[in-house]
Design a protein around this motif. Structure first.
Motif, short mmCIF file in Angstrom:
data_model
loop_
_atom_site.label_atom_id
_atom_site.label_comp_id
_atom_site.label_asym_id
_atom_site.label_seq_id
_atom_site.Cartn_x
_atom_site.Cartn_y
_atom_site.Cartn_z
N ALA A 52 0.83 -1.20 0.00
CA ALA A 52 0.00 0.00 0.00
C ALA A 52 0.87 1.25 0.00
N ILE A 53 1.93 1.26 0.79
CA ILE A 53 2.83 2.41 0.83
C ILE A 53 3.53 2.58 -0.51
N THR A 54 4.00 1.49 -1.09
CA THR A 54 4.66 1.55 -2.39
C THR A 54 3.73 2.11 -3.45
N ASP A 55 2.49 1.63 -3.48
CA ASP A 55 1.52 2.12 -4.45
C ASP A 55 1.20 3.59 -4.23
N ALA A 56 1.05 3.99 -2.97
CA ALA A 56 0.75 5.39 -2.66
C ALA A 56 1.90 6.30 -3.10
N LEU A 57 3.13 5.90 -2.82
CA LEU A 57 4.28 6.71 -3.22
C LEU A 57 4.41 6.77 -4.74
N SER A 58 4.14 5.66 -5.40
CA SER A 58 4.18 5.63 -6.85
C SER A 58 3.14 6.59 -7.44
N ASP A 59 1.93 6.54 -6.90
CA ASP A 59 0.87 7.45 -7.36
C ASP A 59 1.24 8.91 -7.09
N LEU A 60 1.83 9.18 -5.94
CA LEU A 60 2.24 10.54 -5.60
C LEU A 60 3.32 11.04 -6.56
N MET A 61 4.31 10.21 -6.85
CA MET A 61 5.37 10.61 -7.77
C MET A 61 4.81 10.85 -9.17
N GLU A 62 3.86 10.03 -9.61
CA GLU A 62 3.24 10.23 -10.92
C GLU A 62 2.44 11.53 -10.94
N ALA A 63 1.72 11.82 -9.89
CA ALA A 63 0.96 13.07 -9.81
C ALA A 63 1.90 14.27 -9.84
N GLU A 64 3.01 14.19 -9.13
CA GLU A 64 3.98 15.29 -9.14
C GLU A 64 4.60 15.46 -10.52
N ARG A 65 4.88 14.35 -11.20
CA ARG A 65 5.44 14.41 -12.55
C ARG A 65 4.45 15.10 -13.49
N ARG A 66 3.18 14.72 -13.40
CA ARG A 66 2.16 15.34 -14.24
C ARG A 66 2.00 16.82 -13.93
N ALA A 67 2.08 17.19 -12.67
CA ALA A 67 1.96 18.60 -12.29
C ALA A 67 3.13 19.40 -12.87
N ARG A 68 4.33 18.85 -12.81
CA ARG A 68 5.50 19.53 -13.39
C ARG A 68 5.33 19.68 -14.90
N GLU A 69 4.87 18.61 -15.55
CA GLU A 69 4.66 18.65 -17.00
C GLU A 69 3.61 19.69 -17.35
N ASN A 70 2.51 19.72 -16.64
CA ASN A 70 1.46 20.71 -16.89
C ASN A 70 1.98 22.12 -16.67
N SER A 71 2.78 22.31 -15.64
CA SER A 71 3.34 23.62 -15.36
C SER A 71 4.24 24.07 -16.51
N ARG A 72 5.06 23.15 -17.02
CA ARG A 72 5.93 23.46 -18.14
C ARG A 72 5.11 23.83 -19.37
N LEU A 73 4.05 23.06 -19.64
CA LEU A 73 3.21 23.34 -20.81
C LEU A 73 2.51 24.69 -20.66
N ILE A 74 2.04 24.99 -19.47
CA ILE A 74 1.37 26.27 -19.23
C ILE A 74 2.36 27.40 -19.41
N SER A 75 3.58 27.26 -18.89
CA SER A 75 4.60 28.30 -19.02
C SER A 75 4.94 28.54 -20.48
N ARG A 76 5.11 27.47 -21.25
CA ARG A 76 5.42 27.62 -22.67
C ARG A 76 4.29 28.31 -23.40
N GLY A 77 3.07 27.94 -23.10
CA GLY A 77 1.91 28.56 -23.73
C GLY A 77 1.83 30.03 -23.41
N PHE A 78 2.14 30.39 -22.18
CA PHE A 78 2.11 31.79 -21.78
C PHE A 78 3.17 32.59 -22.53
#
Length: 86
Positions: A52-78
């Motif tokens: 459960a901890i492994t899965d939770a950490l994996s999900d958290l890291m994926e969410a953080e990766r997506r947030a960074r990617e979205n932030s980069r895309l938003i910055s480029r668009g701006f």
């Protein structure tokens, strides 16, 4: 270890989970998730907790990766939008 795909429902008599199974699942999925991990590890609580901890950490890291990617895309668009406005 893969995440449990099926969730087995426990039939406890805890007053917090009184009512139909659907109401209980909607109110607190923690018991169902815990039961699914325990079932997938043949009742070994230590391994279930680690999974459960492994899965939770994996999900958290994926969410953080997506947030960074979205932030980069938003910055480029701006930047692109600002340069076109000039």
């Amino acid at each position: 270890m893969p995440k449990p795909q099926t969730v087995e429902r426990s039939h406890g008599t805890d007053a917090r989970f009184a009512g139909s199974g659907r109401e209980r699942a909607a109110a607190c999925p923690v018991e169902d998730i815990a039961q699914a991990y325990l079932s997938s590890t043949q009742g070994d609580a230590g391994i279930a907790l680690r999974c459960a901890i492994t899965d939770a950490l994996s999900d958290l890291m994926e969410a953080e990766r997506r947030a960074r990617e979205n932030s980069r895309l938003i910055s480029r668009g701006f930047v692109r939008s600002a340069s076109r406005d000039r």
